[in-house]
Scaffold this active site. Sequence first.
Site, PDB file in Angstrom:
ATOM      1  N   HIS A  10      15.270 -36.667 -13.783  1.00  0.00           N
ATOM      2  CA  HIS A  10      14.505 -37.359 -12.731  1.00  0.00           C
ATOM      3  C   HIS A  10      13.044 -36.945 -12.757  1.00  0.00           C
ATOM      4  O   HIS A  10      12.418 -36.814 -11.711  1.00  0.00           O
ATOM      5  CB  HIS A  10      15.147 -37.065 -11.371  1.00  0.00           C
TER       6      HIS A  10
ATOM      7  N   LYS B 246      12.808 -13.736 -13.665  1.00  0.00           N
ATOM      8  CA  LYS B 246      12.695 -12.521 -14.480  1.00  0.00           C
ATOM      9  C   LYS B 246      11.688 -12.725 -15.596  1.00  0.00           C
ATOM     10  O   LYS B 246      10.830 -11.891 -15.851  1.00  0.00           O
ATOM     11  CB  LYS B 246      14.062 -12.145 -15.067  1.00  0.00           C
TER      12      LYS B 246
ATOM     13  N   CYS C 178       0.838  -1.190   0.000  1.00  0.00           N
ATOM     14  CA  CYS C 178       0.000   0.000   0.000  1.00  0.00           C
ATOM     15  C   CYS C 178       0.877   1.246   0.000  1.00  0.00           C
ATOM     16  O   CYS C 178       2.009   1.231   0.440  1.00  0.00           O
ATOM     17  CB  CYS C 178      -0.889   0.029   1.236  1.00  0.00           C
TER      18      CYS C 178
ATOM     19  N   LYS D  79       6.324  -4.210  -5.188  1.00  0.00           N
ATOM     20  CA  LYS D  79       7.769  -3.990  -5.112  1.00  0.00           C
ATOM     21  C   LYS D  79       8.295  -4.370  -3.736  1.00  0.00           C
ATOM     22  O   LYS D  79       9.393  -4.851  -3.586  1.00  0.00           O
ATOM     23  CB  LYS D  79       8.107  -2.518  -5.396  1.00  0.00           C
TER      24      LYS D  79
ATOM     25  N   ARG E 243       4.489   0.438  -6.172  1.00  0.00           N
ATOM     26  CA  ARG E 243       4.407  -0.513  -5.049  1.00  0.00           C
ATOM     27  C   ARG E 243       3.345  -1.571  -5.276  1.00  0.00           C
ATOM     28  O   ARG E 243       3.227  -2.513  -4.514  1.00  0.00           O
ATOM     29  CB  ARG E 243       4.103   0.258  -3.757  1.00  0.00           C
TER      30      ARG E 243
ATOM     31  N   GLU F 195       7.898 -13.404 -14.046  1.00  0.00           N
ATOM     32  CA  GLU F 195       7.209 -12.365 -13.251  1.00  0.00           C
ATOM     33  C   GLU F 195       6.799 -11.172 -14.103  1.00  0.00           C
ATOM     34  O   GLU F 195       5.885 -10.436 -13.734  1.00  0.00           O
ATOM     35  CB  GLU F 195       8.064 -11.918 -12.077  1.00  0.00           C
TER      36      GLU F 195
ATOM     37  N   TRP G  98      -3.077  -2.423  -1.621  1.00  0.00           N
ATOM     38  CA  TRP G  98      -2.736  -3.750  -2.167  1.00  0.00           C
ATOM     39  C   TRP G  98      -3.417  -4.727  -1.233  1.00  0.00           C
ATOM     40  O   TRP G  98      -3.000  -4.883  -0.086  1.00  0.00           O
ATOM     41  CB  TRP G  98      -1.220  -3.929  -2.175  1.00  0.00           C
TER      42      TRP G  98
ATOM     43  N   ASN H 180      -1.133   0.815   5.950  1.00  0.00           N
ATOM     44  CA  ASN H 180      -0.352  -0.178   5.217  1.00  0.00           C
ATOM     45  C   ASN H 180       0.137  -1.183   6.252  1.00  0.00           C
ATOM     46  O   ASN H 180       0.778  -0.815   7.232  1.00  0.00           O
ATOM     47  CB  ASN H 180       0.845   0.462   4.505  1.00  0.00           C
ATOM     48  N   GLY H 181      -0.201  -2.471   6.051  1.00  0.00           N
ATOM     49  CA  GLY H 181       0.247  -3.496   6.990  1.00  0.00           C
ATOM     50  C   GLY H 181      -0.893  -4.470   7.265  1.00  0.00           C
ATOM     51  O   GLY H 181      -1.881  -4.508   6.550  1.00  0.00           O
TER      52      GLY H 181
ATOM     53  N   GLU I 142      17.253 -17.093 -11.270  1.00  0.00           N
ATOM     54  CA  GLU I 142      16.937 -15.675 -11.472  1.00  0.00           C
ATOM     55  C   GLU I 142      16.468 -15.435 -12.894  1.00  0.00           C
ATOM     56  O   GLU I 142      15.533 -14.663 -13.123  1.00  0.00           O
ATOM     57  CB  GLU I 142      18.154 -14.816 -11.130  1.00  0.00           C
TER      58      GLU I 142
END
Length: 608
Positions: free
Chosen positions: A504, A485, A2, A603, A27, A488, A75, A101-102, A481
Amino acid sequence: MCGIVGYIGKQAAAPVILEGLSKLEYRGYDSAGMAVFNGETIQIKKSVGRLKVLEELTHGGATMPGNVGIGHTRWATHGAPSDVNSHPHYNASETIAVVHNGIIENYLPLKEKLVSKGYQFVSDTDTEVLAHLIDYYYKGNPLEAITKVMHRVQGSYALGIMFAEHPDQIFAVRKDSPLIVGQNEDGCFIASDVPAILKYTRKVYFIENQEVVRLRADHMHFYTVDEEEITKEPVTIDWDADAAEKGGYEHFMLKEMYEQPKTVTDTLMPRIKDNDIVIEELGMSDDEIKAIKKIFIVACGSAYHTGVTAKYIIEGAARIPVEVDVASEFRYRKPILEEGTMVVVISQSGETADTLAALRESQKLGHKVLGIVNVVGSSIAREADNVMYTWAGPEIAVATTKAYSAQLIALYLLAMKFGKVRGQIDDATFIDMLESLKKLPSQIEMLLSNKERIQRFANRYVGAKDVFFIGRGIDYAISMEGSLKLKEISYIHSEAYAAGELKHGTISLIEEGTLVAAVATQDALFQKTLSNMVEVKARGAFVLAVTNEGNTDIEKAADYVIYIPKTHPYFTNSLAIIPLQLFGYYVAVGKGCDVDKPRNLAKSVTVE
Ligand code: AGP
């Protein structure tokens, strides 16, 4: 997460809030809202959707006159994205408004208690509990009501609060979720993050846990949760405004990829003095370094991937056992941290809830924690026993690139420092490694100049359904990574696999034309990875290989090869990741994805 912006001063509050919220869009959010005191009452406008919806709803703020206000981009954590669940939330008489926010962890028992006292709720959020709880404790003194709520509430919160009966002030409150305040000649500001108010002031105060700030038009007062007034020192932000703009690039992500040479230089060079590595902020003597028996690296996402790379390097260069874990697992598995274990947490934002919790868990178990953090003054930076900053500057794109590269540098330096102090690296090798490190920025620059070639290759895969990244050792960490990338930002399914493990089970997924990116920069494992490339090729895969210049044998097994300049085998991650970042970026651009703000992502993941 948020975003919060508050303002009180000479200017109209709504436009300042909208402008500030627009700088926090990165964010990640799903709705937006504002509360402004119009001289008589608190006017509240909020809606699900992008900030543009709120701007249109309020004609850029014109329909919300007044110089005192708070705003929010949400968010969702509790309660689906909807108008009614958007912030600000308020009490029944709409005389108290709150943005948050939280996560309020005990919101359900508090809600039950309030309902039993006749309070009615309109939303499914935890935040609305705060609005009614403040109302419950408010007897005319805002600070008293706020601090009483702080004593009752468990969880994390950054709050902006306003009271219709006190239109000459707004309040900022912080526990765990980041929050700053600032001031200029026109007024005072609350913000979740610096970019929101950089346009108005460079002098900011980072609010610490359990602190309350009362902001008036021309001054601010700071208090503890026990209402004791305290003084705080401001931090001057030297990021220029462009740093938060795109600087001519199409996306923040591309801009930040091109900042990697500088990021690497800025993180590396201040710590190399007279051909030695000096990490003043490490806070460890040589004897303490020699006494380390084990290192536990804990992080999330890309930061975790740098930890996997570091495991191979620290164990190789310093011969210290390293265990790496994702923070969301570490914090709940009752980790066994024996005497002599050093914990390292890695976090770009310094606010990732799971990583912060892992830090606290480690400290509770009596272990010192080194934070490798990018954001100055962030929670992890302030709570770690020692902090090694990655000087990557503000990273706006949700998908990390330059901060990731800076984390790698910090970890290389740590591994080399430990290796040298513990007598595992001789002087000649140490000097060679330092020379290799110093070449990385120009080598990264050279790889970035290849972007058109990568873009052409990426355009072939905008329609891909599954992409696999494989590698061994450090190449496996690079594959992790590279895979993250791609998925996402392009939303294409992808996974990274230890190349030797593919047979396997997962190799059954390889079909005609499946793209397999094989990373083969570890010469000691080159032949093994080559065999794995042959295996997947025999099953129809199209093989993209990333390897060191000179390894032309690879062209027997690969359909497309990207060569990286020669460097020390421990440092190839910094180079091999560049074409993989560009690949993911151009596939996402080719698909028309929102590269800087991918769906469902934030973010800074400040909730569990
Ligand atoms: C990386 O591109 C992602 N945005 C994500 O995995 C990120 O690395 C992770 O959330 C950790 O964030 P932090 O470094 O701020 O703690």
